[in-house]
Design a protein around this motif. Structure first.
Motif, PDB file in Angstrom:
ATOM      1  N   LEU A 164       0.836  -1.202   0.000  1.00 61.52           N
ATOM      2  CA  LEU A 164       0.000   0.000   0.000  1.00 61.52           C
ATOM      3  C   LEU A 164       0.870   1.252   0.000  1.00 61.52           C
ATOM      4  N   CYS A 165       1.955   1.241   0.763  1.00 63.04           N
ATOM      5  CA  CYS A 165       2.857   2.401   0.777  1.00 63.04           C
ATOM      6  C   CYS A 165       3.430   2.658  -0.612  1.00 63.04           C
ATOM      7  N   GLN A 166       3.828   1.585  -1.299  1.00 65.08           N
ATOM      8  CA  GLN A 166       4.344   1.756  -2.656  1.00 65.08           C
ATOM      9  C   GLN A 166       3.257   2.296  -3.577  1.00 65.08           C
ATOM     10  N   HIS A 167       2.023   1.833  -3.400  1.00 58.84           N
ATOM     11  CA  HIS A 167       0.927   2.306  -4.243  1.00 58.84           C
ATOM     12  C   HIS A 167       0.693   3.803  -4.030  1.00 58.84           C
ATOM     13  N   ILE A 168       0.810   4.271  -2.806  1.00 63.70           N
ATOM     14  CA  ILE A 168       0.650   5.704  -2.530  1.00 63.70           C
ATOM     15  C   ILE A 168       1.726   6.495  -3.269  1.00 63.70           C
ATOM     16  N   PHE A 202       3.946   7.840   6.720  1.00 61.18           N
ATOM     17  CA  PHE A 202       5.253   7.209   6.485  1.00 61.18           C
ATOM     18  C   PHE A 202       5.786   7.581   5.100  1.00 61.18           C
ATOM     19  N   VAL A 203       4.937   7.479   4.066  1.00 62.91           N
ATOM     20  CA  VAL A 203       5.361   7.807   2.708  1.00 62.91           C
ATOM     21  C   VAL A 203       5.774   9.275   2.621  1.00 62.91           C
ATOM     22  N   ALA A 204       5.059  10.144   3.334  1.00 62.11           N
ATOM     23  CA  ALA A 204       5.312  11.583   3.247  1.00 62.11           C
ATOM     24  C   ALA A 204       6.578  11.993   3.986  1.00 62.11           C
ATOM     25  N   THR A 205       6.827  11.372   5.155  1.00 60.84           N
ATOM     26  CA  THR A 205       7.897  11.870   6.028  1.00 60.84           C
ATOM     27  C   THR A 205       8.919  10.826   6.459  1.00 60.84           C
ATOM     28  N   GLY A 206       8.634   9.541   6.256  1.00 58.43           N
ATOM     29  CA  GLY A 206       9.513   8.493   6.758  1.00 58.43           C
ATOM     30  C   GLY A 206       9.142   8.030   8.153  1.00 58.43           C
ATOM     31  N   GLY A 207       8.215   8.736   8.800  1.00 57.12           N
ATOM     32  CA  GLY A 207       7.832   8.365  10.159  1.00 57.12           C
ATOM     33  C   GLY A 207       8.573   9.186  11.191  1.00 57.12           C
ATOM     34  N   TYR A 208       8.157   9.055  12.447  1.00 59.03           N
ATOM     35  CA  TYR A 208       8.648   9.910  13.532  1.00 59.03           C
ATOM     36  C   TYR A 208      10.173   9.985  13.595  1.00 59.03           C
ATOM     37  N   ALA A 209      10.856   8.864  13.591  1.00 65.89           N
ATOM     38  CA  ALA A 209      12.301   8.857  13.799  1.00 65.89           C
ATOM     39  C   ALA A 209      13.085   9.342  12.587  1.00 65.89           C
ATOM     40  N   LEU A 210      12.447   9.423  11.418  1.00 63.43           N
ATOM     41  CA  LEU A 210      13.161   9.758  10.188  1.00 63.43           C
ATOM     42  C   LEU A 210      12.722  11.072   9.570  1.00 63.43           C
ATOM     43  N   GLN A 241      13.339  -6.398   3.033  1.00 64.05           N
ATOM     44  CA  GLN A 241      12.402  -6.625   1.940  1.00 64.05           C
ATOM     45  C   GLN A 241      11.224  -5.667   2.004  1.00 64.05           C
ATOM     46  N   SER A 242      10.652  -5.493   3.195  1.00 64.56           N
ATOM     47  CA  SER A 242       9.502  -4.586   3.327  1.00 64.56           C
ATOM     48  C   SER A 242       9.921  -3.143   3.113  1.00 64.56           C
ATOM     49  N   ALA A 243      11.130  -2.786   3.553  1.00 63.74           N
ATOM     50  CA  ALA A 243      11.608  -1.414   3.376  1.00 63.74           C
ATOM     51  C   ALA A 243      11.811  -1.090   1.903  1.00 63.74           C
ATOM     52  N   VAL A 244      12.264  -2.077   1.128  1.00 63.12           N
ATOM     53  CA  VAL A 244      12.430  -1.858  -0.318  1.00 63.12           C
ATOM     54  C   VAL A 244      11.072  -1.696  -0.984  1.00 63.12           C
ATOM     55  N   ILE A 245      10.129  -2.574  -0.641  1.00 58.17           N
ATOM     56  CA  ILE A 245       8.796  -2.499  -1.252  1.00 58.17           C
ATOM     57  C   ILE A 245       8.103  -1.195  -0.872  1.00 58.17           C
ATOM     58  N   ALA A 246       8.215  -0.801   0.389  1.00 59.23           N
ATOM     59  CA  ALA A 246       7.524   0.396   0.865  1.00 59.23           C
ATOM     60  C   ALA A 246       8.185   1.686   0.402  1.00 59.23           C
ATOM     61  N   GLY A 247       9.378   1.596  -0.170  1.00 58.55           N
ATOM     62  CA  GLY A 247      10.034   2.788  -0.698  1.00 58.55           C
ATOM     63  C   GLY A 247      10.995   3.464   0.249  1.00 58.55           C
ATOM     64  N   LEU A 248      11.298   2.853   1.393  1.00 60.56           N
ATOM     65  CA  LEU A 248      12.249   3.458   2.319  1.00 60.56           C
ATOM     66  C   LEU A 248      13.679   3.282   1.828  1.00 60.56           C
ATOM     67  N   ILE A 249      13.953   2.146   1.192  1.00 61.27           N
ATOM     68  CA  ILE A 249      15.279   1.848   0.655  1.00 61.27           C
ATOM     69  C   ILE A 249      15.143   1.628  -0.852  1.00 61.27           C
TER      70      ILE A 249
END
Length: 788
Positions: free
Chosen positions: A363-367, A405-413, A657-665
């Motif tokens: 879903l994050c990748q779709h956004i 998360f997609v917009a900002t990376g989340g609280y820590a990032l 794997q999830s970080a790559v799919i979600a667009g973090l890496i």
């Protein structure tokens, strides 16, 4: 002609060779025959690029013969940049593509124009897509298409569906209905075990013992597909098959790690009928119809009935002809599994696990893809996503967490610019930097074959591409090492710019390239059938060697039962062994081994290691297990699992794997694919940072969900505990039992570093020093860690 009635979604279930693909296209061909439609009319989506190519060839021929004004093209990762640009500017009437290419097309700002005239989407082999994140990505893409073209009709095609209503819900726009049509199933397949005259080995997965019998079958048939479960097994078998091919029969190999050129060469030879056999993997699983294939041979237990049915259907690809297939068990236990699979096929009893909720990393990748195509309103995108069956129960809060998360990376990032990707103005979300679209498009997809490097023949012109091997395998090579790829023995020369350069060395003995591919676990349904077989008094359906083996197990110990856990304890060569029969699949049994050895360590039993298969885990150590019941306490196992999971490498791998799919890496940067080491280093740092500073981060939640159902398969351990409800049979013998003995020959042993290893080191060090007339303290033994 297939026509949809009341519903805008239709699922057609028809046997292989029954004409379902043509039926799916007939309404489109009829509507396009008058030449009045402009632009894209029908979108065909398949799991395989090769399948789309095959459909284009088979569909183009009758269209050309009838002189219909219909343009048919395909689009995949193999399509040239020039062709893709032309297809965007002037779409064909029928476009054949994959989920990844569709996602890329939807990421362009002109997507509304490209799809404006779209009338129908055909999803072929929908059961295969429904089993992976590629299916979730596709359904999210269809939700976007439906928003662009509300009257769009969806057609799903499949020959192997274990739960039609579940697949119908997967296909349809929620909560709209989906019509299901069943075709006559046709004749039952002609399927049996291959008679080899030789009993299979006790362990291993290659099936080499059966090569003479396989070659004999190849000689008797026009074209034979020889399926394997892994790419490495296919390479080894092809090499051995060729060495024993005294009559020089033309035989090819086909799998996903070979170069596009080599795959295309094999496919062309299949079409021309110039190959007598093709050693292959899942790359030829699905509805491809080329060559005159009249026999399928499955080497190794199929692990999954639905997969076996799909592969069987490649032979005699005609509705009125029974498919012919032979099974070759790779070892003694697989004989039992193959017989269970044969019975399931004859009873048309397919297996499959219920679909869970849609994964949030997809879903994050779709956004991100939606943002690349232009500004959007969160409430409108949320409404689109909710029309996808897997996301129908997604709360607005959960959606907003993904959006944040997609917009900002989340609280820590959020303090880091590289993850500040979206911005909101007046209720519209858009990319903060429009140049980010290229980065998003380069990283679209959910297939995680990431740690691969190209293999090329070394010459002055840049080298002929042969395929890919795992980066980790390439890192172990030194100049002069040899390995197998595409059935050839090649010599490693060097690694230049992430390309393995090799030369041909047919005279050298090979190493084997470590292709990851897909490592299947025996399905729950098939495991249950095996346990039910064990409840029989006798097994006349089994070969004598296997039948005698099971009778011997019953005499020396007992056979596992469906509602009980069998635990055996016995000494062997100075060690104490515990064998646990859970039949929960390889991943779950491996996880069970990790958890049980941790508990045995706590109990002072000094475990030293374990090895797991689909059906059992064998543990060895210094002390005998007297009472296994405490090791299967559900609460203790869950607590041990949570403790182990938090800091385990499995979590880091899943996070990556999830970080790559979600667009973090990024998997690619500036058009260059990152090495596996680079991606792993980045993901490990991020994982440790988030665990330390933001333990409630969305990606950590996603990682835990994915690990539970993926690499460690804890759900099947839970099912095992529920099914057996504390009922344990503990058998103590003075030697290994017949059913446990083959486990001693299994590869993949996992050592346990703990008090048991320390005690062995101390004992060996003491004996060594005493033999030299010296005394040694325990501290000396620990410091020196004398090997034993």
């Amino acid at each position: 002609m297939l026509e949809q009635a009341d519903a805008n979604a239709l699922l057609l279930i028809a046997p292989t060779g029954g004409g379902k693909t043509l039926a799916g296209f007939m309404p489109s061909l009829a509507e396009l025959a008058d030449g009045m439609h402009e632009g894209l009319h029908t979108l065909y989506v398949s799991p395989l690029k090769a399948l789309a190519t095959d459909i284009r060839r088979n569909l183009t021929a009758p269209v050309t013969e009838m002189g219909l004004p219909i343009r048919i093209e395909d689009r995949s990762g193999d399509t040239t940049y020039t062709q893709k640009r032309r297809q965007r500017a002037d779409p064909p009437h029928i476009l054949l593509t994959t989920p990844e290419s569709l996602a890329l097309m939807l990421s362009y700002e002109d997507a509304p124009r490209i799809f404006a005239g779209l009338k129908r989407v055909i999803v072929d082999e929908i059961h295969a897509l429904a089993e992976s994140k590629r299916g979730d990505q596709l359904m999210l893409g269809l939700s976007r298409l439906q928003a662009l073209v509300p009257e769009l009709r969806r057609v799903g095609l499949s020959a192997t569906v274990e739960d039609p209503s579940a697949i119908a819900r997967f296909l349809a726009r929620h909560p709209d209905p989906c019509q299901i049509l069943y075709a006559d199933p046709g004749p039952a397949p002609d399927i049996a075990m291959l008679e080899t005259g030789i009993a299979p080995p006790w362990a291993g997965g290659g099936g080499r013992y059966a090569i003479p019998a396989v070659l004999d079958q190849v000689k008797r048939h026009k074209t034979t597909l020889i399926f394997h479960n892994t790419r490495a097994q296919a390479e080894l078998f092809f090499h051995d098959l060729w060495l024993q091919n005294d009559e020089a029969l033309p035989i090819g190999i086909h799998h996903g790690s070979l170069s596009r050129e080599q795959r295309a060469k094999t496919e062309e030879a299949m079409v021309n009928g110039s190959l007598r056999a093709i050693v292959c993997t899942g790359s030829l699983d699905l509805g491809i119809d080329w060559g005159d294939v009249d026999l399928v041979i499955q080497v190794g237990a199929p692990k999954n009935v639905k997969r076996l049915v799909q592969r069987i259907g490649r032979a005699n690809h005609r509705y009125n002809a029974p498919s012919k297939a032979l099974l070759v068990p790779a070892n003694r236990f697989e004989v039992v599994e193959c017989v269970a699979a044969l019975e399931a096929v004859k009873e048309r009893d397919l297996d499959g696990d219920p679909r869970g909720p849609g994964p949030r990393d997809v879903l994050c990748q779709h956004i991100l893809i939606r943002a690349a195509s232009g500004p959007f309103r969160a409430e409108e995108l949320y409404a689109e996503v909710k029309t996808v069956g897997g996301y129908a129960d997604l709360s607005r809060g959960a959606f907003d967490r993904c959006l944040d998360f997609v917009a900002t990376g989340g609280y820590a990032l959020r303090a880091y610019d590289q993850w500040q990707r979206l911005i909101e103005r007046d209720g519209l979300w858009s990319l903060r930097d429009p140049r980010g679209t290229q980065r998003i498009r380069q990283n679209v997809g959910t297939i995680m074959d990431t740690d691969l490097v190209k293999v090329r023949l070394k010459n002055r012109r840049g080298g002929t591409p042969l395929g890919e091997v795992e980066e980790g395998f390439a890192a172990t090579l030194t100049p002069g090492d040899t390995f197998l790829i595409g059935g050839e023995i090649v010599r490693y020369e060097n690694l230049r710019e992430m390309v393995v350069e090799v030369t041909r060395r047919p005279e050298k003995p090979p190493k084997i390239a470590t292709f990851m591919g897909t490592k299947f676990a025996t399905s729950t349904q098939l495991s249950r059938r095996i346990l039910q077989m064990f409840g029989q008094e006798d097994w006349p359906e089994l070969p004598d060697a296997t039948r005698d083996w099971l009778h011997l197990q019953r005499n020396k110990s007992r056979l596992p039962e469906t509602d009980r856990i069998l635990v055996e304890s016995f000494p062997f060569l100075g060690r104490e062994y515990t064998c646990v029969y859970g039949f929960a699949g390889r991943n779950a049994m491996q996880t069970l081994g990790l958890l049980m050895t941790a508990q045995m360590e706590t109990a002072g039993l000094h475990p030293l290691g374990f090895v797991s298969t689909d059906y059992a885990t064998l543990i060895w150590g210094l002390d005998r297990l007297e009472d296994p019941a405490p090791l299967f306490d559900g609460d203790d196992l869950r607590t041990a699992f949570e403790t182990w999971l938090g800091a385990n490498a499995v979590m880091k791998r899943t996070f990556k794997q999830s970080a790559v799919i979600a667009g973090l890496i990024d998997r690619q940067t500036r058009g260059q694919r990152r090495s596996g080491k680079q991606a792993t280093f980045s993901s490990d740092i991020l994982y440790d940072t988030l665990r330390r500073h933001d333990p409630g981060h969305l990606l950590l939640d996603i990682t835990r969900e994915e690990a539970l159902k993926g690499l460690v398969d804890f759900g099947r351990i839970e099912e095992l505990l529920t099914r057996t409800a504390g009922r344990i049979d503990h058998v103590v013998t003075d030697r290994p039992t017949p059913l446990a003995a083959p486990l001693f020959l299994e590869a993949g042993r996992v050592p346990v570093e703990g008090a048991g290893t320390e005690r062995l080191l101390e004992d060996e060090a003491a004996r060594l020093m005493e033999g030299a007339g010296l005394a040694i303290t325990q501290e000396d033994a620990r410091r020196w860690r004398v090997p034993f």
